[in-house]
Design an enzyme around this catalytic site. Structure first.
Site, PDB file in Angstrom:
ATOM      1  N   PHE A 148      80.020  -7.339 -79.720  1.00  0.00           N
ATOM      2  CA  PHE A 148      80.125  -6.363 -78.642  1.00  0.00           C
ATOM      3  C   PHE A 148      79.726  -4.961 -79.054  1.00  0.00           C
ATOM      4  O   PHE A 148      79.355  -4.143 -78.205  1.00  0.00           O
ATOM      5  CB  PHE A 148      81.560  -6.328 -78.092  1.00  0.00           C
ATOM      6  CG  PHE A 148      82.549  -5.588 -78.965  1.00  0.00           C
ATOM      7  CD1 PHE A 148      82.657  -4.205 -78.920  1.00  0.00           C
ATOM      8  CD2 PHE A 148      83.393  -6.275 -79.837  1.00  0.00           C
ATOM      9  CE1 PHE A 148      83.566  -3.524 -79.730  1.00  0.00           C
ATOM     10  CE2 PHE A 148      84.294  -5.608 -80.646  1.00  0.00           C
ATOM     11  CZ  PHE A 148      84.377  -4.223 -80.588  1.00  0.00           C
ATOM     12  N   LYS A 172      72.937 -15.437 -77.228  1.00  0.00           N
ATOM     13  CA  LYS A 172      74.208 -15.419 -76.500  1.00  0.00           C
ATOM     14  C   LYS A 172      74.853 -14.060 -76.712  1.00  0.00           C
ATOM     15  O   LYS A 172      75.413 -13.776 -77.772  1.00  0.00           O
ATOM     16  CB  LYS A 172      75.168 -16.511 -76.971  1.00  0.00           C
ATOM     17  CG  LYS A 172      76.364 -16.688 -75.992  1.00  0.00           C
ATOM     18  CD  LYS A 172      77.638 -17.100 -76.659  1.00  0.00           C
ATOM     19  CE  LYS A 172      78.373 -15.974 -77.314  1.00  0.00           C
ATOM     20  NZ  LYS A 172      78.962 -14.988 -76.343  1.00  0.00           N
ATOM     21  N   GLU A 175      80.480 -11.797 -74.465  1.00  0.00           N
ATOM     22  CA  GLU A 175      80.950 -11.828 -73.083  1.00  0.00           C
ATOM     23  C   GLU A 175      81.567 -10.501 -72.646  1.00  0.00           C
ATOM     24  O   GLU A 175      81.716 -10.240 -71.447  1.00  0.00           O
ATOM     25  CB  GLU A 175      81.953 -12.964 -72.882  1.00  0.00           C
ATOM     26  CG  GLU A 175      83.269 -12.840 -73.640  1.00  0.00           C
ATOM     27  CD  GLU A 175      83.189 -13.363 -75.074  1.00  0.00           C
ATOM     28  OE1 GLU A 175      84.275 -13.615 -75.644  1.00  0.00           O
ATOM     29  OE2 GLU A 175      82.087 -13.503 -75.609  1.00  0.00           O
ATOM     30  N   SER A 225      83.690 -10.596 -86.969  1.00  0.00           N
ATOM     31  CA  SER A 225      84.773 -10.548 -87.951  1.00  0.00           C
ATOM     32  C   SER A 225      84.571 -11.613 -89.009  1.00  0.00           C
ATOM     33  O   SER A 225      83.871 -12.613 -88.807  1.00  0.00           O
ATOM     34  CB  SER A 225      86.118 -10.752 -87.252  1.00  0.00           C
ATOM     35  OG  SER A 225      86.220 -12.084 -86.759  1.00  0.00           O
ATOM     36  N   CYS A 280      80.384  -1.954 -88.448  1.00  0.00           N
ATOM     37  CA  CYS A 280      80.677  -2.582 -89.734  1.00  0.00           C
ATOM     38  C   CYS A 280      80.326  -1.684 -90.908  1.00  0.00           C
ATOM     39  O   CYS A 280      80.661  -2.005 -92.046  1.00  0.00           O
ATOM     40  CB  CYS A 280      79.966  -3.919 -89.856  1.00  0.00           C
ATOM     41  SG  CYS A 280      78.176  -3.826 -89.691  1.00  0.00           S
ATOM     42  N   GLU A 381      90.760  -4.807 -91.877  1.00  0.00           N
ATOM     43  CA  GLU A 381      89.725  -4.103 -91.126  1.00  0.00           C
ATOM     44  C   GLU A 381      90.313  -3.679 -89.787  1.00  0.00           C
ATOM     45  O   GLU A 381      90.622  -4.511 -88.928  1.00  0.00           O
ATOM     46  CB  GLU A 381      88.509  -4.999 -90.895  1.00  0.00           C
ATOM     47  CG  GLU A 381      87.401  -4.278 -90.146  1.00  0.00           C
ATOM     48  CD  GLU A 381      86.208  -5.162 -89.836  1.00  0.00           C
ATOM     49  OE1 GLU A 381      85.083  -4.635 -89.777  1.00  0.00           O
ATOM     50  OE2 GLU A 381      86.403  -6.384 -89.648  1.00  0.00           O
TER      51      GLU A 381
END
Length: 488
Positions: A148, A172, A175, A225, A280, A381
């Site tokens: 995202f 993909k 969402e 993640s 990240c 994190e």
């Protein structure tokens, strides 16, 4: 905006019962709904990509990259519109969103060099009259499972290289943020790629599993993640696929006493709090050495307190919200955990309310001092605008501390000493290293590296690593004698 799949050159409305709300994280308003596609939708995309592959791989590489040149021009022309969508669904500021798309375009430009990047090797007379050649051929159908936090950029670490090399593709999107890629696929449609060469399936875990398990899909990329990266890597590899899975991070920055402190603080604040800490490569732990401690602590707390937080399209805003309320609650919970573990919350971003955007998912920049090695706040994190502070007496201790964590995505050093910089570069265990740099993001012609639990796989995204990942090598040994000897 209606969210549709794009399969075999056509916009398709999947027949689904479940949808995920797409929420503007600054306003709390539902701005779209993502259809949670089934494995059958993935199968339709994989079938289209498989059928398109034989013809696409035979398109000369010079002709394949012409499509990318057209896409690059359309993306540059529509950059502001794409950036606005990123701000609305992802939360980052407009300038951050534009910078993301600049990086996406740079990858398209780099991939346009495939006529050179994709060249093989040739040696004459490896034995008398025998020549040996290594050629690169495309892998087949490939797919990206996107995160995202960079909905416009990260798919382009992979997509243009794969297409230029002769592969067909499925994306993909997350969402949570489908609108950006929905818009970009309208540009892809304008380019006029042959049907089935590029496809998009929206959805969540079922769509992901459909990609990981589908026999026609030969290679998969992922960013997210570490826990999910492990799952992606293990599942895709078990189904015989090439995989590169980018995981999480806990990026340290070491601040030496000889650093230009005001400049260092500005750069580190931008790294820690830019994109609301949801990247990240964000600095999340600052390790001060010797007498750097007091000045850096005072200045970074001032920088955190003064940062302007709000809706990313409003003038003067320097930091937007985190992605949703669940993320806000998780981040605030970790700040509280840090306090219970004995750390000192110097600047507390919890409970943030922005006038006019009271339903937004805002967490102000937060600074937590006296973080202890081994504590939960040290190793977790946070993926939010939270900077932990630690202190040591020597650079040896600082490097050891930086290397003691499980992640290895990025590490940075601020100093005016060439000797310290070289030692740090040589010894630190991280794939992306910054010297007086807060976000060590590689240019498109370098790989986006990552070590330890920050990456699972061999070849990374971008540059020649992407070329290697999306091609398979074939070695040909041949002999064309005028007369065949009786003894071969």
């Amino acid at each position: 905006m209606e969210i549709l799949n794009y399969i075999n050159g056509e916009w398709v409305k999947p027949e689904v019962k479940e949808y995920a709300d797409v929420v503007n994280p600054a306003t709390g308003e539902v701005i779209a709904k993502t259809p949670l596609s089934a494995k059958s939708d993935v199968d339709a995309a994989a079938k289209a990509a498989s059928e398109a592959f034989p013809a696409w791989r035979r398109v000369p590489v010079n002709d394949r990259v012409q499509y990318l040149f057209k896409l690059r021009n359309l993306m540059r022309d529509q950059m502001d519109e794409i950036a606005k969508l990123i701000t609305d669904e992802c939360g980052k500021t407009f300038e951050e969103a534009k910078a993301e798309m600049v990086r996406a375009v740079e990858n398209v430009e780099t991939a346009c060099g495939m006529p050179h990047l994709g060249k093989g090797e040739f040696v004459e007379d490896i034995a008398s009259g025998i020549d040996e050649t290594m050629i690169r051929q495309p892998v087949g159908v490939c797919a990206t499972i996107a995160p995202f936090n960079f909905p416009g950029m990260i798919p382009f670490w992979y997509l243009p290289y794969a297409l230029a090399a002769g592969n067909t593709y499925i994306i993909k999107p997350s969402e949570k943020v489908p609108m950006t890629m929905q818009y970009i696929f309208k540009l892809i449609e304008q380019v006029g790629f042959p049907k089935g060469v590029i496809n998009m399936v929206n959805g969540a875990k079922e769509a992901v599993d459909g990609i990981l398990e589908h026999p026609a899909i030969r290679a998969v990329t992922f960013v997210g993640s570490t826990s999910v990266a492990r799952y992606i890597y293990a599942t895709a590899a078990a189904h015989g696929k090439r995989v590169q899975a980018q995981g999480g991070a806990k990026n340290p920055v070491i601040v030496m006493p000889d650093a230009d402190m005001e400049t260092a603080v500005k750069i580190i604040a931008d790294s820690a709090f830019g994109c609301a800490g949801q990247r990240c490569l964000a600095v999340s732990l600052a390790v001060t050495v010797a007498e750097a401690r007091n000045e850096f602590t005072e200045l970074i707390c001032d920088a955190a307190s003064s940062r302007v937080v709000g809706y990313g399209l409003d003038s003067g805003v320097q930091m937007g919200p985190v992605i949703n309320q669940a993320s806000r609650q998780r981040i605030e919970g970790l700040i509280g955990l840090g306090a219970r573990e004995g750390a000192n919350v110097c600047v507390d971003g919890r409970g943030t309310k922005i006038k006019g955007y009271e339903k937004g998912s805002f967490v102000r920049p937060t600074v937590i001092a006296d973080v202890q090695p081994g504590s939960e706040i040290w190793k977790t994190e946070i993926f939010g605008p939270v900077l932990g502070l630690m202190h040591v007496n020597t650079i040896e201790e600082a490097i050891a501390l930086a290397n003691s964590g499980v992640y290895g995505n990025q590490a940075s050093l601020f100093t005016t000493s060439g000797n310290a910089a070289r030692r740090f570069r040589y010894e630190v265990e991280a794939g992306n290293v910054g010297i007086n740099i807060g976000v060590a993001a590689p240019m498109a012609f370098f790989p986006f590296s990552g070590w330890k639990d920050s990456f699972f796989g061999d070849m990374h995204g971008q540059g020649m690593d992407a070329v290697e990942f999306f091609t398979q090598k074939k070695v040909v040994i041949e002999r064309w004698p005028k007369e065949w000897s009786r003894k071969f």
